[in-house]
Motif scaffolding. Structure first.
Motif, PDB file in Angstrom:
ATOM      1  N   HIS A 155     -29.676  13.046  29.138  1.00 42.98           N
ATOM      2  CA  HIS A 155     -28.579  13.144  28.189  1.00 42.98           C
ATOM      3  C   HIS A 155     -27.994  11.785  27.832  1.00 42.98           C
ATOM      4  CE1 HIS A 155     -28.794  17.316  29.649  1.00 42.98           C
ATOM      5  NE2 HIS A 155     -28.400  17.578  28.416  1.00 42.98           N
ATOM      6  N   GLY A 156     -28.245  10.778  28.640  1.00 44.06           N
ATOM      7  CA  GLY A 156     -27.725   9.453  28.326  1.00 44.06           C
ATOM      8  C   GLY A 156     -27.590   8.600  29.561  1.00 44.06           C
ATOM      9  N   THR A 157     -26.781   7.534  29.413  1.00 42.70           N
ATOM     10  CA  THR A 157     -26.554   6.590  30.506  1.00 42.70           C
ATOM     11  C   THR A 157     -25.111   6.719  30.990  1.00 42.70           C
ATOM     12  OG1 THR A 157     -25.796   4.765  29.116  1.00 42.70           O
ATOM     13  CG2 THR A 157     -28.183   4.997  29.420  1.00 42.70           C
ATOM     14  N   THR A 158     -24.815   5.989  32.053  1.00 42.68           N
ATOM     15  CA  THR A 158     -23.471   6.023  32.602  1.00 42.68           C
ATOM     16  C   THR A 158     -22.491   5.242  31.759  1.00 42.68           C
ATOM     17  OG1 THR A 158     -24.039   4.172  34.035  1.00 42.68           O
ATOM     18  CG2 THR A 158     -24.205   6.400  34.978  1.00 42.68           C
ATOM     19  N   GLY A 159     -22.970   4.614  30.710  1.00 42.18           N
ATOM     20  CA  GLY A 159     -22.055   3.942  29.790  1.00 42.18           C
ATOM     21  C   GLY A 159     -21.980   2.440  29.914  1.00 42.18           C
ATOM     22  N   TYR A 160     -22.819   1.854  30.750  1.00 39.41           N
ATOM     23  CA  TYR A 160     -22.821   0.400  30.867  1.00 39.41           C
ATOM     24  C   TYR A 160     -23.611  -0.179  29.697  1.00 39.41           C
ATOM     25  CZ  TYR A 160     -21.560   1.449  35.706  1.00 39.41           C
ATOM     26  OH  TYR A 160     -20.963   1.913  36.836  1.00 39.41           O
ATOM     27  N   ASP A 161     -22.966  -1.015  28.925  1.00 34.03           N
ATOM     28  CA  ASP A 161     -23.639  -1.686  27.800  1.00 34.03           C
ATOM     29  C   ASP A 161     -23.455  -3.181  27.928  1.00 34.03           C
ATOM     30  OD1 ASP A 161     -24.461   0.713  26.565  1.00 34.03           O
ATOM     31  OD2 ASP A 161     -22.528   0.897  25.571  1.00 34.03           O
ATOM     32  N   ASP A 177     -29.522  -4.472  21.832  1.00 36.31           N
ATOM     33  CA  ASP A 177     -30.616  -3.968  20.993  1.00 36.31           C
ATOM     34  C   ASP A 177     -31.520  -2.978  21.733  1.00 36.31           C
ATOM     35  OD1 ASP A 177     -31.639  -5.850  22.737  1.00 36.31           O
ATOM     36  OD2 ASP A 177     -33.067  -6.654  21.300  1.00 36.31           O
ATOM     37  N   GLU A 178     -31.091  -2.500  22.884  1.00 35.62           N
ATOM     38  CA  GLU A 178     -31.915  -1.623  23.713  1.00 35.62           C
ATOM     39  C   GLU A 178     -31.398  -0.191  23.660  1.00 35.62           C
ATOM     40  OE1 GLU A 178     -33.567  -1.582  28.318  1.00 35.62           O
ATOM     41  OE2 GLU A 178     -31.742  -2.670  27.847  1.00 35.62           O
ATOM     42  N   THR A 179     -32.318   0.759  23.681  1.00 30.01           N
ATOM     43  CA  THR A 179     -31.960   2.175  23.751  1.00 30.01           C
ATOM     44  C   THR A 179     -32.802   2.824  24.842  1.00 30.01           C
ATOM     45  OG1 THR A 179     -33.608   2.792  22.084  1.00 30.01           O
ATOM     46  CG2 THR A 179     -31.376   2.330  21.291  1.00 30.01           C
ATOM     47  N   ILE A 180     -32.363   3.991  25.262  1.00 34.37           N
ATOM     48  CA  ILE A 180     -33.149   4.758  26.233  1.00 34.37           C
ATOM     49  C   ILE A 180     -34.404   5.260  25.527  1.00 34.37           C
ATOM     50  CG2 ILE A 180     -33.198   6.937  27.512  1.00 34.37           C
ATOM     51  CD1 ILE A 180     -31.691   4.840  28.986  1.00 34.37           C
ATOM     52  N   GLY A 187     -27.088  26.805  30.625  1.00 28.22           N
ATOM     53  CA  GLY A 187     -27.579  25.635  29.901  1.00 28.22           C
ATOM     54  C   GLY A 187     -28.291  24.691  30.840  1.00 28.22           C
ATOM     55  N   PRO A 188     -28.968  23.726  30.272  1.00 26.01           N
ATOM     56  CA  PRO A 188     -29.730  22.804  31.122  1.00 26.01           C
ATOM     57  C   PRO A 188     -28.810  21.903  31.945  1.00 26.01           C
ATOM     58  CG  PRO A 188     -29.744  22.037  28.862  1.00 26.01           C
ATOM     59  CD  PRO A 188     -29.084  23.394  28.858  1.00 26.01           C
ATOM     60  N   ALA A 189     -29.269  21.541  33.116  1.00 23.80           N
ATOM     61  CA  ALA A 189     -28.525  20.595  33.943  1.00 23.80           C
ATOM     62  C   ALA A 189     -28.424  19.269  33.203  1.00 23.80           C
ATOM     63  CB  ALA A 189     -29.211  20.407  35.291  1.00 23.80           C
ATOM     64  N   TYR A 190     -27.282  18.631  33.328  1.00 21.06           N
ATOM     65  CA  TYR A 190     -26.980  17.371  32.661  1.00 21.06           C
ATOM     66  C   TYR A 190     -27.562  16.239  33.497  1.00 21.06           C
ATOM     67  CZ  TYR A 190     -23.931  14.217  29.990  1.00 21.06           C
ATOM     68  OH  TYR A 190     -23.436  13.246  29.162  1.00 21.06           O
ATOM     69  N   ILE A 191     -28.396  15.393  32.890  1.00 16.31           N
ATOM     70  CA  ILE A 191     -28.991  14.258  33.603  1.00 16.31           C
ATOM     71  C   ILE A 191     -28.578  12.969  32.902  1.00 16.31           C
ATOM     72  CG2 ILE A 191     -31.097  13.108  34.356  1.00 16.31           C
ATOM     73  CD1 ILE A 191     -32.504  15.820  34.287  1.00 16.31           C
ATOM     74  N   ILE A 192     -27.974  12.071  33.671  1.00 22.58           N
ATOM     75  CA  ILE A 192     -27.681  10.736  33.168  1.00 22.58           C
ATOM     76  C   ILE A 192     -28.276   9.720  34.133  1.00 22.58           C
ATOM     77  CG2 ILE A 192     -25.605  11.371  31.890  1.00 22.58           C
ATOM     78  CD1 ILE A 192     -23.960  10.253  34.201  1.00 22.58           C
ATOM     79  N   VAL A 193     -28.536   8.525  33.635  1.00 23.52           N
ATOM     80  CA  VAL A 193     -29.081   7.462  34.477  1.00 23.52           C
ATOM     81  C   VAL A 193     -28.168   6.250  34.409  1.00 23.52           C
ATOM     82  CG1 VAL A 193     -31.476   8.221  34.235  1.00 23.52           C
ATOM     83  CG2 VAL A 193     -30.579   6.516  32.662  1.00 23.52           C
ATOM     84  N   GLU A 194     -28.121   5.517  35.512  1.00 23.51           N
ATOM     85  CA  GLU A 194     -27.402   4.256  35.520  1.00 23.51           C
ATOM     86  C   GLU A 194     -28.373   3.189  35.024  1.00 23.51           C
ATOM     87  OE1 GLU A 194     -24.975   1.509  38.641  1.00 23.51           O
ATOM     88  OE2 GLU A 194     -26.962   2.199  39.182  1.00 23.51           O
ATOM     89  N   LYS A 195     -28.119   2.700  33.841  1.00 30.44           N
ATOM     90  CA  LYS A 195     -28.982   1.682  33.253  1.00 30.44           C
ATOM     91  C   LYS A 195     -28.133   0.831  32.328  1.00 30.44           C
ATOM     92  CE  LYS A 195     -33.247   1.054  30.593  1.00 30.44           C
ATOM     93  NZ  LYS A 195     -33.502  -0.219  31.240  1.00 30.44           N
ATOM     94  N   ILE A 196     -28.124  -0.452  32.563  1.00 33.71           N
ATOM     95  CA  ILE A 196     -27.390  -1.361  31.691  1.00 33.71           C
ATOM     96  C   ILE A 196     -28.263  -1.648  30.480  1.00 33.71           C
ATOM     97  CG2 ILE A 196     -26.335  -3.633  31.480  1.00 33.71           C
ATOM     98  CD1 ILE A 196     -25.833  -3.486  34.541  1.00 33.71           C
TER      99      ILE A 196
END
Length: 71
Positions: free
Chosen positions: A65-71, A55-58, A42-51
């Motif tokens: 695949h997503g962010t590190t979970g900082y909201d 009202d903001e989305t990637i 399967g594809p390598a999992y890529i996440i980014v650190e982004k707060i």
């Protein structure tokens, strides 16, 4: 072909974060056929650190695949 996932810290500090994410995805996908048969495929999992603000989305053109979970 042995990379399972990558976390990109401080993605907003890059000059072209979307372009970096796209290039990273392309390079990891190109290595996919070299993965040994006895490891998960399967594809390598890529996440980014982004707060993200409430009202903001990637951006959908970032192939991650997503962010590190900082909201």
């Amino acid at each position: 072909g042995l990379i399972d996932g990558v976390r990109v810290d401080h993605v907003d500090g890059l000059a072209y974060p979307g372009g970096y994410c796209r290039k990273l995805r392309q390079r990891l996908d190109a290595l996919q056929p070299k993965r040994p048969a006895d490891v998960p495929q399967g594809p390598a999992y890529i996440i980014v650190e982004k707060i993200l603000a409430a009202d903001e989305t990637i951006r959908p053109d970032w192939p991650i695949h997503g962010t590190t979970g900082y909201d």
